[in-house]
Each structure stands twice: as structure tokens, then as C-alpha cells.
Scaffold this active site. Structure first.
Site, PDB file in Angstrom:
ATOM      1  N   GLY A  34       0.806  -1.210   0.000  1.00 43.32           N
ATOM      2  CA  GLY A  34       0.000   0.000   0.000  1.00 43.32           C
ATOM      3  C   GLY A  34       0.841   1.263   0.000  1.00 43.32           C
ATOM      4  O   GLY A  34       0.545   2.210   0.727  1.00 43.32           O
ATOM      5  N   ASN A  92       1.557  -2.442   5.428  1.00 43.03           N
ATOM      6  CA  ASN A  92       0.901  -1.148   5.588  1.00 43.03           C
ATOM      7  C   ASN A  92      -0.438  -1.062   4.876  1.00 43.03           C
ATOM      8  O   ASN A  92      -1.274  -0.225   5.230  1.00 43.03           O
ATOM      9  CB  ASN A  92       1.838  -0.053   5.073  1.00 43.03           C
ATOM     10  CG  ASN A  92       1.157   1.283   4.937  1.00 43.03           C
ATOM     11  OD1 ASN A  92       0.928   1.988   5.917  1.00 43.03           O
ATOM     12  ND2 ASN A  92       0.803   1.658   3.701  1.00 43.03           N
ATOM     13  N   SER A 147      -3.083   0.598  14.269  1.00 39.89           N
ATOM     14  CA  SER A 147      -3.725   1.890  14.515  1.00 39.89           C
ATOM     15  C   SER A 147      -4.051   1.995  15.997  1.00 39.89           C
ATOM     16  O   SER A 147      -4.288   0.976  16.674  1.00 39.89           O
ATOM     17  CB  SER A 147      -5.016   2.002  13.707  1.00 39.89           C
ATOM     18  OG  SER A 147      -5.800   3.100  14.146  1.00 39.89           O
ATOM     19  N   TYR A 165     -12.958  -2.052  11.326  1.00 37.78           N
ATOM     20  CA  TYR A 165     -11.578  -1.613  11.136  1.00 37.78           C
ATOM     21  C   TYR A 165     -10.773  -1.820  12.413  1.00 37.78           C
ATOM     22  O   TYR A 165      -9.646  -2.338  12.379  1.00 37.78           O
ATOM     23  CB  TYR A 165     -11.571  -0.142  10.738  1.00 37.78           C
ATOM     24  CG  TYR A 165     -10.211   0.425  10.455  1.00 37.78           C
ATOM     25  CD1 TYR A 165      -9.595   0.224   9.224  1.00 37.78           C
ATOM     26  CD2 TYR A 165      -9.529   1.185  11.410  1.00 37.78           C
ATOM     27  CE1 TYR A 165      -8.338   0.754   8.950  1.00 37.78           C
ATOM     28  CE2 TYR A 165      -8.275   1.716  11.148  1.00 37.78           C
ATOM     29  CZ  TYR A 165      -7.684   1.500   9.916  1.00 37.78           C
ATOM     30  OH  TYR A 165      -6.442   2.032   9.659  1.00 37.78           O
ATOM     31  N   ALA A 166     -11.348  -1.435  13.554  1.00 35.92           N
ATOM     32  CA  ALA A 166     -10.651  -1.598  14.832  1.00 35.92           C
ATOM     33  C   ALA A 166     -10.353  -3.069  15.111  1.00 35.92           C
ATOM     34  O   ALA A 166      -9.265  -3.426  15.579  1.00 35.92           O
ATOM     35  CB  ALA A 166     -11.486  -0.991  15.965  1.00 35.92           C
ATOM     36  N   LYS A 178      -7.466  -4.274  12.936  1.00 34.72           N
ATOM     37  CA  LYS A 178      -6.174  -3.766  13.392  1.00 34.72           C
ATOM     38  C   LYS A 178      -5.742  -4.420  14.707  1.00 34.72           C
ATOM     39  O   LYS A 178      -4.553  -4.666  14.936  1.00 34.72           O
ATOM     40  CB  LYS A 178      -6.236  -2.245  13.543  1.00 34.72           C
ATOM     41  CG  LYS A 178      -6.312  -1.512  12.204  1.00 34.72           C
ATOM     42  CD  LYS A 178      -5.107  -1.812  11.335  1.00 34.72           C
ATOM     43  CE  LYS A 178      -5.063  -0.998  10.076  1.00 34.72           C
ATOM     44  NZ  LYS A 178      -3.872  -1.278   9.245  1.00 34.72           N
TER      45      LYS A 178
END
Length: 247
Positions: free
Chosen positions: A14, A87, A140, A154-155, A158
Site C-alpha cells: 500500500g 501497511n 492503529s 476496522y478496529a 487492526k
């Protein structure tokens, strides 16, 4: 400092934009030959390559979908890598309006977590043979703290990277391979204002003990410092202006 890594081969997934591009540039400045990766934007990757080559840096393009196991095995596994920076991520603010909850959740896991796992699996044998390797997973601060509903998948994805880091670090340390996690907070990239309004940014900053948006360069330099450190593995580097510990 650069002579230590002269000729080391690095992949930053990425890296056609944003933080990934910044990490790729700092690695290349240290003497690495860096593969600039994206899945669907070859023109952007090509532009990054041209820009960095004009600075005298050694880079090349690697178009690979990290969620495609065959592609990863052939392209990433065949790249003879010394350094891997996981990434690549799916932007949590860009959910298609017609995508069901389960499909969106799985998509985020595939890009953010499964892709990192597949890339690590693809590079590990070469690193083991050379008795040297560096893997950095870019997570993150959202992995640490409770998030609003739209950011939940998303959390979770990660947070999974932290477990991936610890397990790989435990397994690969005896071969001279370190594995760590970098967990940034808010980062100034070219797309931040596409995700958040000025008002949303101000509200978020108001929660920070140190109300500062990190530059991509700041985070990239921290990433490369973590990769360079041979005495650290299985750890998380938190760079988020204090959001991690704030109430």
C-alpha cells in the site's frame, strides 16, 4: 547509517500514497531497494517510482493484490525480501453504501489482516534461510480503544495485527527475524480531508493530550527506527499524541 542496509530489499504494501509512500521513501534513503506496491492503481505506483527515482533512490513497482494468496505467493514470495512492512489497508470511511455488514466486515479483515498474514508467510522462508529479517505491521490506535460503530470492523482488523505480531515474533526470533507493530493515531496524508471534515478533525484533536496531527514523515521515521532496532520484537510502538492513554 545508510551503508548498513545497502542492497537490502524491502516491500511496503500500500505504498502508492500516504503513509506507505513515506515509509518507502525513508527506507530507500537508508539504502534499501524498495518495492512500491498497490493492487489497483498502477499509475499511482508508477508516479511514486518516478518521483523517488528522480531523487536518486532505488525503487520499483510491484502490482499485487495482497488478498490473493496465489499472487502473494508468486510475487511477494519471489521478491527475495529482507524487510516487509504490512501497511496496506482498506479505508474504513469508504464503505460502499450497498455493501452488507458481513461483506464489509470480511472485506476489511481480508485487506487489513489476512493480507498481512499472507505476506508474512510468503517472506518468512527466505528470511529464515538468510537468518535475518524485519517485519513491521502497521496497525492503529483504534486497535486499543472503543470506537464508534462504523469503525468497529476496522478496529477489530487492526487489533488482530497485534496478535499476528506477537505470534510471529515468538516463532521467528530464533532465526534473527524481528516482528513489531506500529500503531499511529491521526496522520496528515493527502486523503485525510476526504475522510474527515475540519470540524471532525477539531473534535478529535480536542481529545488528544497533545493536540497534534503527525506528519507522514514523522511516522515513517519512527517505523524505520523500529525496523532498525535489533533488540526489539513483539512490541507495539504507539505514536498517537497520547490518545492511547487518555481517558
Amino acid at each position: 547509517m545508510a551503508d548498513d542496509w545497502k542492497g537490502k530489499r524491502a516491500l511496503v504494501t500500500g505504498s502508492a500514497q500516504g503513509l506507505g509512500r513515506a515509509i518507502a521513501e525513508v527506507l530507500a534513503e537508508q539504502g534499501c531497494h524498495v518495492l512500491i506496491n498497490c493492487a489497483h492503481s498502477p499509475d499511482k505506483a508508477e508516479k511514486v517510482c518516478r518521483d523517488l527515482q528522480e531523487k536518486g533512490l532505488s525503487v520499483e513497482k510491484l502490482i499485487c493484490d495482497i488478498t490473493n494468496e496465489r499472487e502473494v505467493r508468486e510475487k511477494v514470495g519471489g521478491a527475495n525480501l529482507d524487510i516487509l512492512v504490512n501497511n496496506a489497508r482498506q479505508d474504513p470511511y469508504r464503505r460502499p453504501p450497498d455493501m452488507p455488514d458481513g461483506a464489509w466486515f470480511n472485506h476489511l479483515l481480508n485487506v487489513n489482516l489476512t493480507g498481512a498474514y499472507l505476506c508474512a508467510q510468503a517472506v518468512r522462508e527466505g528470511m529464515i534461510r538468510r537468518r535475518w529479517g524485519r517485519i513491521l505491521n502497521v496497525s492503529s490506535v483504534q486497535a486499543h480503544i472503543g470506537m464508534e460503530e462504523r469503525l468497529l470492523p476496522y478496529a477489530v482488523s487492526k487489533a488482530g495485527m497485534h496478535a499476528l505480531t506477537r505470534c510471529l515474533a515468538l516463532e521467528l526470533g530464533k532465526y534473527g527475524i524481528t516482528v513489531n507493530t506500529l500503531a499511529p493515531g491521526m496522520v496528515e496524508t493527502e486523503n485525510i480531508h476526504l475522510r474527515l471534515t475540519d470540524e471532525e478533525i477539531e473534535r478529535k484533536l480536542a481529545r488528544f493530550p497533545f493536540p497534534h496531527i503527525a506528519t507522514s514523515r514523522e511516522i515513517a521515521e519512527a517505523a524505520v527506527s523500529a525496523i532498525r532496532c535489533s533488540a526489539m520484537t513483539g512490541e507495539t510502538i504507539n505514536i498517537n499524541s497520547g490518545v492511547y492513554f487518555a481517558p
